[in-house]
Design a protein around this motif. Structure first.
Motif, PDB file in Angstrom:
ATOM      1  N   GLY A  51       0.804  -1.217   0.000  1.00  0.00           N
ATOM      2  CA  GLY A  51       0.000   0.000   0.000  1.00  0.00           C
ATOM      3  C   GLY A  51       0.838   1.269   0.000  1.00  0.00           C
ATOM      4  O   GLY A  51       0.378   2.319  -0.459  1.00  0.00           O
ATOM      5  N   GLN A  52       2.066   1.199   0.513  1.00  0.00           N
ATOM      6  CA  GLN A  52       2.926   2.382   0.539  1.00  0.00           C
ATOM      7  C   GLN A  52       3.244   2.849  -0.868  1.00  0.00           C
ATOM      8  O   GLN A  52       3.157   4.031  -1.179  1.00  0.00           O
ATOM      9  CB  GLN A  52       4.216   2.062   1.305  1.00  0.00           C
ATOM     10  N   GLU A  62       1.551   2.060  -3.532  1.00  0.00           N
ATOM     11  CA  GLU A  62       0.294   2.460  -4.174  1.00  0.00           C
ATOM     12  C   GLU A  62      -0.092   3.877  -3.768  1.00  0.00           C
ATOM     13  O   GLU A  62      -0.520   4.683  -4.607  1.00  0.00           O
ATOM     14  CB  GLU A  62      -0.820   1.489  -3.802  1.00  0.00           C
ATOM     15  N   ALA A  63       0.065   4.182  -2.477  1.00  0.00           N
ATOM     16  CA  ALA A  63      -0.287   5.519  -2.014  1.00  0.00           C
ATOM     17  C   ALA A  63       0.592   6.560  -2.691  1.00  0.00           C
ATOM     18  O   ALA A  63       0.116   7.599  -3.157  1.00  0.00           O
ATOM     19  CB  ALA A  63      -0.150   5.606  -0.497  1.00  0.00           C
ATOM     20  N   ARG A  82       2.189   6.284  -5.549  1.00  0.00           N
ATOM     21  CA  ARG A  82       1.867   6.369  -6.972  1.00  0.00           C
ATOM     22  C   ARG A  82       0.546   7.097  -7.182  1.00  0.00           C
ATOM     23  O   ARG A  82       0.394   7.853  -8.133  1.00  0.00           O
ATOM     24  CB  ARG A  82       1.800   4.963  -7.579  1.00  0.00           C
ATOM     25  N   SER A  83      -0.428   6.856  -6.290  1.00  0.00           N
ATOM     26  CA  SER A  83      -1.732   7.493  -6.476  1.00  0.00           C
ATOM     27  C   SER A  83      -1.639   8.999  -6.257  1.00  0.00           C
ATOM     28  O   SER A  83      -2.527   9.744  -6.657  1.00  0.00           O
ATOM     29  CB  SER A  83      -2.765   6.883  -5.535  1.00  0.00           C
ATOM     30  N   LEU A  84      -0.561   9.451  -5.597  1.00  0.00           N
ATOM     31  CA  LEU A  84      -0.363  10.894  -5.428  1.00  0.00           C
ATOM     32  C   LEU A  84       0.385  11.489  -6.615  1.00  0.00           C
ATOM     33  O   LEU A  84       0.738  12.660  -6.603  1.00  0.00           O
ATOM     34  CB  LEU A  84       0.416  11.164  -4.138  1.00  0.00           C
ATOM     35  N   GLY A  85       0.661  10.661  -7.630  1.00  0.00           N
ATOM     36  CA  GLY A  85       1.289  11.167  -8.838  1.00  0.00           C
ATOM     37  C   GLY A  85       2.800  11.065  -8.869  1.00  0.00           C
ATOM     38  O   GLY A  85       3.435  11.517  -9.805  1.00  0.00           O
ATOM     39  N   ARG A 116     -10.111   1.105  -8.629  1.00  0.00           N
ATOM     40  CA  ARG A 116      -8.643   1.152  -8.747  1.00  0.00           C
ATOM     41  C   ARG A 116      -8.194   1.186 -10.213  1.00  0.00           C
ATOM     42  O   ARG A 116      -7.048   1.546 -10.492  1.00  0.00           O
ATOM     43  CB  ARG A 116      -8.011  -0.023  -8.015  1.00  0.00           C
ATOM     44  N   ASN A 127      -7.461   5.053 -11.549  1.00  0.00           N
ATOM     45  CA  ASN A 127      -6.143   5.714 -11.499  1.00  0.00           C
ATOM     46  C   ASN A 127      -5.019   4.728 -11.793  1.00  0.00           C
ATOM     47  O   ASN A 127      -3.896   4.908 -11.349  1.00  0.00           O
ATOM     48  CB  ASN A 127      -5.930   6.446 -10.173  1.00  0.00           C
ATOM     49  N   LEU A 168      -4.173   1.865 -10.790  1.00  0.00           N
ATOM     50  CA  LEU A 168      -3.530   0.971  -9.824  1.00  0.00           C
ATOM     51  C   LEU A 168      -3.792  -0.482 -10.231  1.00  0.00           C
ATOM     52  O   LEU A 168      -3.064  -1.383  -9.834  1.00  0.00           O
ATOM     53  CB  LEU A 168      -4.056   1.231  -8.408  1.00  0.00           C
ATOM     54  N   ASP A 172       0.596   9.056 -15.235  1.00  0.00           N
ATOM     55  CA  ASP A 172       1.034  10.017 -14.215  1.00  0.00           C
ATOM     56  C   ASP A 172       0.164  11.275 -14.237  1.00  0.00           C
ATOM     57  O   ASP A 172      -0.177  11.823 -13.187  1.00  0.00           O
ATOM     58  CB  ASP A 172       2.506  10.391 -14.424  1.00  0.00           C
ATOM     59  N   ARG A 220      -3.025  10.417 -12.500  1.00  0.00           N
ATOM     60  CA  ARG A 220      -2.882  10.231 -11.053  1.00  0.00           C
ATOM     61  C   ARG A 220      -2.734  11.558 -10.323  1.00  0.00           C
ATOM     62  O   ARG A 220      -3.112  11.681  -9.161  1.00  0.00           O
ATOM     63  CB  ARG A 220      -1.673   9.338 -10.760  1.00  0.00           C
ATOM     64  N   ARG A 221      -2.143  12.555 -11.010  1.00  0.00           N
ATOM     65  CA  ARG A 221      -2.031  13.867 -10.367  1.00  0.00           C
ATOM     66  C   ARG A 221      -3.398  14.478 -10.108  1.00  0.00           C
ATOM     67  O   ARG A 221      -3.579  15.231  -9.171  1.00  0.00           O
ATOM     68  CB  ARG A 221      -1.218  14.814 -11.270  1.00  0.00           C
ATOM     69  N   MET A 270      -6.719   9.480  -3.986  1.00  0.00           N
ATOM     70  CA  MET A 270      -7.294   8.222  -3.528  1.00  0.00           C
ATOM     71  C   MET A 270      -7.110   8.076  -2.026  1.00  0.00           C
ATOM     72  O   MET A 270      -6.064   8.386  -1.485  1.00  0.00           O
ATOM     73  CB  MET A 270      -6.652   7.043  -4.233  1.00  0.00           C
ATOM     74  N   PHE A 292      -7.429   5.158   0.954  1.00  0.00           N
ATOM     75  CA  PHE A 292      -7.417   3.699   1.023  1.00  0.00           C
ATOM     76  C   PHE A 292      -8.065   3.201   2.309  1.00  0.00           C
ATOM     77  O   PHE A 292      -8.109   3.914   3.317  1.00  0.00           O
ATOM     78  CB  PHE A 292      -5.979   3.178   0.969  1.00  0.00           C
ATOM     79  N   ASN A 349      -2.671   3.884   4.547  1.00  0.00           N
ATOM     80  CA  ASN A 349      -1.414   3.951   3.798  1.00  0.00           C
ATOM     81  C   ASN A 349      -0.688   5.282   3.969  1.00  0.00           C
ATOM     82  O   ASN A 349      -0.109   5.813   3.029  1.00  0.00           O
ATOM     83  CB  ASN A 349      -1.653   3.696   2.310  1.00  0.00           C
TER      84      ASN A 349
END
Lengths: 403, 259
Positions: free
Chosen positions: A294-295, A297-298, A300-303, B64, B67, B69, B92, B95-96, B100, B102, B106
């Motif tokens: 999850g680290q 993923e978190a 990456r999900s922040l860009g 998921r 974005n 994932l 990318d 995702r910006r 998300m 969780f 996380n």
């Protein structure tokens, strides 16, 4: 005093069996200790160490150039003092509590006693003794300065400070090797503790980035990179270091074009580095495995890009987990340098063997080996203490508790 | 199976109204499991879409994919006008703009709460640290934990951690927020504080897609409710219709189990 007695009684003689075990162990320890003291103070003839102390420290480094090593030692003392002070002070300037925690006070006193006593015991000349005192004073002074003013430094400076260590390393290389106006000293004249520390520190510094890259390569999605890393790690881990050392001495000359092959000292250092990197990669891999999915993923999900996510989120956590086993690797690497004596390098063990081969010191093996053991123990203990301080420093929970 | 009319109160701003458009999305896991079987969904700007369904129905997998994932093998997804392809730059870019939250928070345990918020805006958006810090503190005040800014995530309760996670996602100023069962890992007494934050976000017409089992939340703020089962979108309806008079037999069975 009363409570101490009661506690001792509670811990050592809680039951009849406990008491018996305590008595037997006390007897064994007493007998062993007495035997050792009888040997160390009576039979042992420490002249062999006293007469060869420079040899043990530096090998056959030319006397007229030894001032360079004194300068390096003084610089190292300053760096050690600063590192010690920075690691043991609270990172937030408003929370600097005790300047000298209890353990640090004990360490400082021991260090001072050692600096006073050891040169005296070795019968060093007055000038040399004075230098050791100066160097110790320098170390303690910078420990105090860093602990007192370190936390108040601007954050940018604090972050750049660790870069001083590789710089100091390069400077040390110049001082030892010569160049930039200093007359060169051939690596065949390096020896003793200096060569041991040189080889070990070279390997430790370089195997770290290599090991991290190998560990990342092993988890890569590119098949060639992944299989290349696995093959390398498994090959190195499957071969004894000593065979690799001989291989390095014999093969590097053939593999590299004429004149490119580094001197023996450096060939050995590179083999040590490549060897340690494979083991370090496994330590880092276990650290990477400990970071939850999850680290990433978190992040990456922040860009964040993959390199950004690894550099600021995954690796800091993975390396903290891997730190104890990495330091274990460094300590065994330091001890593995003794194998270099078998390929003819005059590091500590190699020097010791030439001393013992000298007819004047025939039969004085025990004294020499004992000295070697103590020297190695000191180096390993320093590594272990440093790593524990670093570990505490990197653990947010511990920091929060102490704050 | 066509979406019924939404009651989205969002201010309309012309052509950019379609925030997410998923068409016929199919996904197989490497072990052959068919997780998504042709899922369609559109989300308009300002909508709050709640996805419900039994566990294993593909709800989390579905959001998921929005974005990237999770990847998918068939169909198309367009997020805020950008088509989701294998092009890493596009991923990318999406995702910006898509935040998300969780189930397991996380948060980054080695960074303080404040640094958790500031890391991505500084690294990814290249914004000056001081400015981001100010915004982060404002966000922390908004979710009610400004006084914990210098603590580490491990020192906070679950509810506080999830509120930090929401603030962290907001700090990137995303156009869409995805919530993947944000209250499922929380102790019951902490669910409220997280839902309250989400309610306030909904009141500001932030576009949200929420996978949750919280019926009350869905009734209160959802523009539309989606029911998923066995990897398919079974029903899309406004909450009133969905909870009182669902059109599908499968929805009725699901509601019987949870209500």
């Amino acid at each position: 005093m009363d409570t101490l007695l009661r506690r001792l009684r509670h811990e050592l003689f809680a039951s009849k069996v406990d008491g018996l075990i305590t008595l037997v162990l006390l007897g064994l320890i007493g007998a062993g200790g007495a035997g050792f003291l009888r040997w160390a103070l009576g039979q042992a003839q420490w002249a062999v160490v006293r007469a060869n102390s420079t040899l043990f420290a530096l090998g056959r480094y030319p006397i007229e150039q030894q001032w360079r090593l004194w300068l390096l030692t003084a610089l190292l003392a300053v760096a050690t003092g600063i590192t010690w002070g920075m690691l043991r002070s609270h990172p937030r300037p408003d929370r600097v509590g005790v300047l000298w925690p209890r353990n640090d006070r004990i360490a400082a006193v021991l260090l001072a006693l050692l600096a006073l006593g050891l040169p005296l015991a070795l019968g060093l000349s007055g000038a040399v003794q004075l230098r050791w005192w100066g160097i110790t004073a320098l170390l303690l002074l910078w420990r105090w300065l860093a602990g007192r003013f370190g936390p108040g430094l601007p954050p940018l400076l604090k972050r750049l400070l660790p870069l001083g260590l590789p710089l100091l390393y390069l400077l040390g290389m110049v001082l030892i090797h010569g160049g930039l106006g200093l007359s060169p000293v051939s690596s065949s004249e390096w020896g003793g503790l200096m060569l041991t520390l040189l080889e070990a520190s070279f390997a430790i510094l370089l195997c770290f980035p290599l090991g991290v890259l190998l560990a990342l390569g092993r988890r890569s999605e590119l098949p060639l990179l992944r299989w290349g890393s696995v093959l390398y790690i498994e090959f190195i881990r499957g071969a004894p270091l000593i065979t690799l050392l001989f291989l390095g001495q014999n093969m590097l000359g053939f593999l590299l074009p004429g004149g490119m092959a580094p001197e023996r000292v450096w060939r050995a250092a590179w083999v040590l580095t490549l060897f340690a990197a494979a083991y370090l990669a496994e330590a880092v891999r276990s650290g990477l495995a400990a970071v939850p999915r999850g680290q990433l993923e978190a992040a990456r999900s922040l860009g964040m890009s993959l390199p950004q996510a690894f550099a600021s989120v995954v690796l800091p956590q993975a390396l903290r987990v891997a730190l104890p086993s990495m330091v274990g690797q460094f300590i065994s690497l330091l001890q593995d340098t003794t194998l270099l004596s078998l390929i003819g390098l005059m590091e500590l063990l190699g020097t010791a063997r030439t001393v013992m081969a000298n007819p004047a010191f025939l039969g004085r093996n025990a004294e020499v080996y004992f000295t070697l053991a103590v020297l190695f123990w000191c180096c390993c203990a320093a590594l272990g203490l440093g790593s524990r301080a670093l570990e505490r420093r990197l653990d947010p929970a511990a920091l929060a508790r102490s704050g | 199976m066509s979406p019924t009319s939404s009651r989205s109160p969002a201010p309309t701003t012309g052509s950019g109204d379609l925030m997410i458009e998923a068409r016929g999305v199919e996904k197989w896991y490497p072990n052959g499991f068919h997780a998504l079987r042709g899922c369609d969904l559109t989300v308009q700007r300002g909508e709050v879409v709640v996805i419900m369904g039994p566990s294993g129905s593909g709800k989390s997998t579905f959001i998921r994919t929005f974005n990237a994932l999770e990847d998918f093998q068939k169909g198309s997804i367009t997020v805020d006008g950008i088509a989701l392809t294998n092009d890493l730059r596009q991923i990318d870019a999406i995702r910006r703009e898509v935040g998300m939250v969780f189930q397991q928070f996380n948060l980054f345990p080695h960074l303080t709460v404040l640094d958790n918020l500031c890391l991505a805006p500084v690294l990814v958006r290249k914004r000056p640290k001081a400015e981001v810090k100010e915004q982060a503190m404002a966000l922390l005040r908004r979710v009610g934990i400004a006084e914990q800014a210098s603590k580490f995530p491990g020192q906070l309760s679950g509810g506080q951690q999830q509120r930090v996670a929401i603030a962290r996602a907001l700090c990137m100023e995303p156009r869409i927020l995805l919530f993947d069962e944000p209250t499922s890992a929380l102790d019951p007494e902490m669910v409220r504080e997280v839902l309250d934050v989400m309610l306030s976000l909904a009141a500001e017409h932030i576009t949200m897609v929420v996978v949750t089992h919280e019926v009350k939340f869905a009734r209160q703020v959802a523009s539309r409710v989606v029911l998923m089962a066995e990897g398919e979108v079974v029903e899309v309806a406004d909450p009133e219709t969905f909870f009182t008079n669902p059109s599908q037999e499968r929805s009725r069975r699901f509601l019987d189990q949870i209500l």
